[in-house]
Design a protein around this motif. Structure first.
Motif, mmCIF file in Angstrom:
data_model
loop_
_atom_site.group_PDB
_atom_site.id
_atom_site.type_symbol
_atom_site.label_atom_id
_atom_site.label_comp_id
_atom_site.label_asym_id
_atom_site.label_seq_id
_atom_site.Cartn_x
_atom_site.Cartn_y
_atom_site.Cartn_z
ATOM 1 N N CYS A 1 -9.699 -10.204 -0.731
ATOM 2 C CA CYS A 1 -9.220 -9.660 0.540
ATOM 3 C C CYS A 1 -10.377 -8.936 1.223
ATOM 4 N N ALA A 2 -10.128 -8.408 2.406
ATOM 5 C CA ALA A 2 -11.068 -7.492 3.045
ATOM 6 C C ALA A 2 -10.695 -6.075 2.612
ATOM 7 N N THR A 3 -11.468 -5.070 3.023
ATOM 8 C CA THR A 3 -11.159 -3.720 2.532
ATOM 9 C C THR A 3 -9.775 -3.263 2.992
ATOM 10 N N ALA A 4 -9.357 -3.712 4.200
ATOM 11 C CA ALA A 4 -8.048 -3.274 4.726
ATOM 12 C C ALA A 4 -7.342 -4.409 5.450
ATOM 13 N N ALA A 5 -7.470 -5.609 4.923
ATOM 14 C CA ALA A 5 -6.818 -6.765 5.552
ATOM 15 C C ALA A 5 -6.801 -7.922 4.562
ATOM 16 N N ASN A 6 -5.916 -8.872 4.793
ATOM 17 C CA ASN A 6 -5.941 -10.123 4.029
ATOM 18 C C ASN A 6 -6.798 -11.134 4.783
ATOM 19 N N VAL A 7 -7.185 -12.178 4.070
ATOM 20 C CA VAL A 7 -8.064 -13.182 4.668
ATOM 21 C C VAL A 7 -7.442 -14.576 4.537
ATOM 22 N N ARG B 1 8.526 -3.884 0.853
ATOM 23 C CA ARG B 1 7.333 -3.811 -0.001
ATOM 24 C C ARG B 1 7.274 -2.481 -0.742
ATOM 25 N N LEU B 2 7.625 -1.403 -0.042
ATOM 26 C CA LEU B 2 7.644 -0.092 -0.698
ATOM 27 C C LEU B 2 8.626 -0.092 -1.872
ATOM 28 N N ALA B 3 9.788 -0.678 -1.644
ATOM 29 C CA ALA B 3 10.824 -0.728 -2.698
ATOM 30 C C ALA B 3 10.324 -1.537 -3.892
ATOM 31 N N TYR B 4 9.646 -2.637 -3.596
ATOM 32 C CA TYR B 4 9.116 -3.480 -4.671
ATOM 33 C C TYR B 4 8.044 -2.714 -5.459
ATOM 34 N N GLY B 5 7.161 -2.028 -4.751
ATOM 35 C CA GLY B 5 6.125 -1.239 -5.419
ATOM 36 C C GLY B 5 6.736 -0.119 -6.258
ATOM 37 N N ALA B 6 7.748 0.529 -5.717
ATOM 38 C CA ALA B 6 8.404 1.630 -6.434
ATOM 39 C C ALA B 6 9.048 1.118 -7.721
ATOM 40 N N MET C 1 -13.522 -6.110 -7.004
ATOM 41 C CA MET C 1 -12.162 -5.621 -7.261
ATOM 42 C C MET C 1 -11.834 -5.948 -8.712
ATOM 43 N N ALA C 2 -11.224 -4.988 -9.395
ATOM 44 C CA ALA C 2 -10.847 -5.203 -10.786
ATOM 45 C C ALA C 2 -9.662 -6.165 -10.871
ATOM 46 N N VAL C 3 -9.633 -6.919 -11.943
ATOM 47 C CA VAL C 3 -8.478 -7.757 -12.262
ATOM 48 C C VAL C 3 -7.465 -6.876 -12.989
ATOM 49 N N GLN C 4 -6.331 -6.642 -12.366
ATOM 50 C CA GLN C 4 -5.338 -5.747 -12.962
ATOM 51 C C GLN C 4 -3.932 -6.221 -12.570
ATOM 52 N N PRO C 5 -3.410 -7.157 -13.362
ATOM 53 C CA PRO C 5 -2.082 -7.704 -13.016
ATOM 54 C C PRO C 5 -0.994 -6.638 -12.912
ATOM 55 N N ALA C 6 -1.147 -5.522 -13.641
ATOM 56 C CA ALA C 6 -0.112 -4.476 -13.603
ATOM 57 C C ALA C 6 -0.039 -3.805 -12.237
ATOM 58 N N LEU C 7 -1.084 -3.903 -11.432
ATOM 59 C CA LEU C 7 -1.095 -3.213 -10.137
ATOM 60 C C LEU C 7 -1.297 -4.168 -8.956
ATOM 61 N N ALA C 8 -1.577 -5.429 -9.240
ATOM 62 C CA ALA C 8 -1.893 -6.363 -8.151
ATOM 63 C C ALA C 8 -0.691 -6.581 -7.252
ATOM 64 N N GLY C 9 -0.973 -6.736 -5.970
ATOM 65 C CA GLY C 9 0.065 -7.082 -4.994
ATOM 66 C C GLY C 9 0.671 -5.888 -4.295
ATOM 67 N N ILE C 10 0.791 -4.756 -4.979
ATOM 68 C CA ILE C 10 1.466 -3.595 -4.387
ATOM 69 C C ILE C 10 0.448 -2.673 -3.711
ATOM 70 N N LYS C 11 0.959 -1.865 -2.779
ATOM 71 C CA LYS C 11 0.065 -1.007 -1.985
ATOM 72 C C LYS C 11 0.099 0.398 -2.590
ATOM 73 N N ALA D 1 -5.204 -9.178 -8.283
ATOM 74 C CA ALA D 1 -5.870 -8.102 -7.534
ATOM 75 C C ALA D 1 -5.449 -8.209 -6.078
ATOM 76 N N GLY D 2 -5.577 -7.100 -5.362
ATOM 77 C CA GLY D 2 -5.324 -7.128 -3.918
ATOM 78 C C GLY D 2 -3.927 -6.677 -3.541
ATOM 79 N N VAL D 3 -3.736 -6.510 -2.249
ATOM 80 C CA VAL D 3 -2.460 -6.049 -1.697
ATOM 81 C C VAL D 3 -1.843 -7.189 -0.878
ATOM 82 N N ALA D 4 -0.593 -7.494 -1.148
ATOM 83 C CA ALA D 4 0.103 -8.529 -0.374
ATOM 84 C C ALA D 4 0.532 -7.924 0.950
ATOM 85 N N GLY D 5 -0.202 -8.252 2.013
ATOM 86 C CA GLY D 5 0.021 -7.631 3.316
ATOM 87 C C GLY D 5 1.267 -8.159 4.006
#
Lengths: 271, 271
Positions: free
Chosen positions: A172-178, A48-53, A129-139, A194-198
């Protein structure tokens, strides 16, 4: 807190004041469970880090030396949390990324948080949470939305808060997926906007049947037969309450937790 | 780069690895022009910082000691840039803000950037700005959108890029506000949903007639009679080109620059 800071692969004493992580949130992080002296799900966190980078255009450091450092920090720790922060490094005046960035990597070891209740209570957060496809999914490190959402309550009986995006879709939750079970299918929000793919979410989607990524509103969660949260530190957290809605103990969720613990013994303590 | 770091009002040597500015972008910043040894528009910058701190629930440090430190950093500098970063301080595992935060403040002095061309060229950025009323208007540290937008081009002939929000409304440039003249009225985007309310923009809205805050699309900017950008370091930057659209030198903009320089002599070098 034990901390090791690297600029490239060189160990340094401190975060530079012009680090772009501090100045712009220009970076990524991973929060990794430590069990029996080892970082749990390291390959998944690294992927995931590599994908975000790659998404942010930050050069990924070599894995092997960082893993060695991570392991040496975790040695002797029965249960802990390892945090990894990767930033684009120095260059804090002007948004243009440096042509030849030297990323900063911060490894820090933290105590495991207090255990969650066996069945947790949730609330809806007002912060969207803002809709932001450029940042969605990554942590990534731009987490003010999570901070503001988590600031909304101090009642210790409420364990987590659920967020919707500005269009009212559950994220999502503040620090978890649902996950919410409807007609026998576990549904979890699509995170393209939006959100982080956990990591725990990914594990469930990859290893369990009857899972579906979908778009859902509040009413879907509230009318579900069962709901749980999940993340890489706590595994699966069954939900007992969301506002006025109460759920009984759900044997299907209990079963999911058992299968996760069988696959990843770090989560066996939950049983 | 001269740097002074404070935790509360205590001077410290370094940014802590668990600083929430680094971990979550949980903070604010100001980029301040230095002229003749003094920070320019200090009261205006401080007011915006105070407003942002109130929005985020970060305790504002006392102004007087920080201004004294800022002045001492700026002493003897004819032209420079002073950057002020305020974060919620330590507490980097868990989004919940500490009950009793001790904010971090970083003051750093930087050389003035190279002068802008007399008439600048712009492009449209593909990176959208998210619609996020909870963060709009304030100069917070979650700036990945600006970083990604500024990464879109490396052509040195393009000075700045304009961004639209995810609904297609014009917001700002990566590091400046934008004004477009239509029918004799200068129009600048409303920033209730996205963007940073700049100090130079505020000055223009407060001191000049025929200014209007409005919602505008790309076509409004492209069909305008004149366009300029502005920020607190560069003042007013007349635009000569945006993609295929070219504008001649505009006497009204030249006049605005003169009036800004008369009110704030730091900008007189532009004449």
């Amino acid at each position: 807190m034990s901390v090791r800071i690297f600029r490239g692969h060189e160990r340094v004493d401190a975060i530079a004041a012009d680090d772009r992580g501090l100045n712009y949130g220009d970076g990524l992080f991973e929060t990794i469970l430590v069990h029996a002296g080892e970082p749990v799900w390291w390959p998944e966190h690294w992927r995931r880090l590599a994908y975000g980078a790659q998404r942010l255009g930050i050069p990924l450091p070599e894995e092997a030396p960082l893993l060695a450092e991570a392991r040496s920090l975790c040695a002797g720790q029965d249960r802990a949390v390892l945090k990894l922060v990767l930033t684009r490094g120095s260059g804090g005046r002007g948004y243009a990324p440096p042509a030849d960035p030297r990323p900063t990597c911060v490894l820090s070891l933290h105590p495991l948080p207090p255990p969650a209740p066996a069945h947790i209570a949730l609330r809806w957060c007002d912060t969207p949470m803002a809709v932001q496809p450029a940042l969605a999914g990554i942590k990534h490190l731009n987490r003010l939305e999570n901070v503001l959402a988590r600031s909304e309550w101090s009642d210790p009986d409420i364990f987590e808060g659920l967020l919707c995006d500005t269009a009212g879709r559950v994220v999502c939750a503040t620090a978890a997926n649902v996950f919410a079970r409807i007609d026998g299918i576990w549904r979890t929000p699509d995170l393209a906007l939006a959100g982080v793919a956990g990591i725990a979410r990914d594990w469930l989607l990859a290893h369990e049947d009857r899972m579906e990524v979908t778009v859902m509103g509040r009413e879907t969660v509230e009318s579900a037969d069962a709901v749980f949260l999940c993340n890489a530190v706590r595994g699966i957290l069954p939900v007992a309450r969301l506002g006025a809605r109460h759920w009984p103990v759900d044997p299907v969720t209990t079963d999911l937790r058992r299968r996760l613990a069988a696959a990843q013994p770090a989560f066996a303590f939950q049983e």
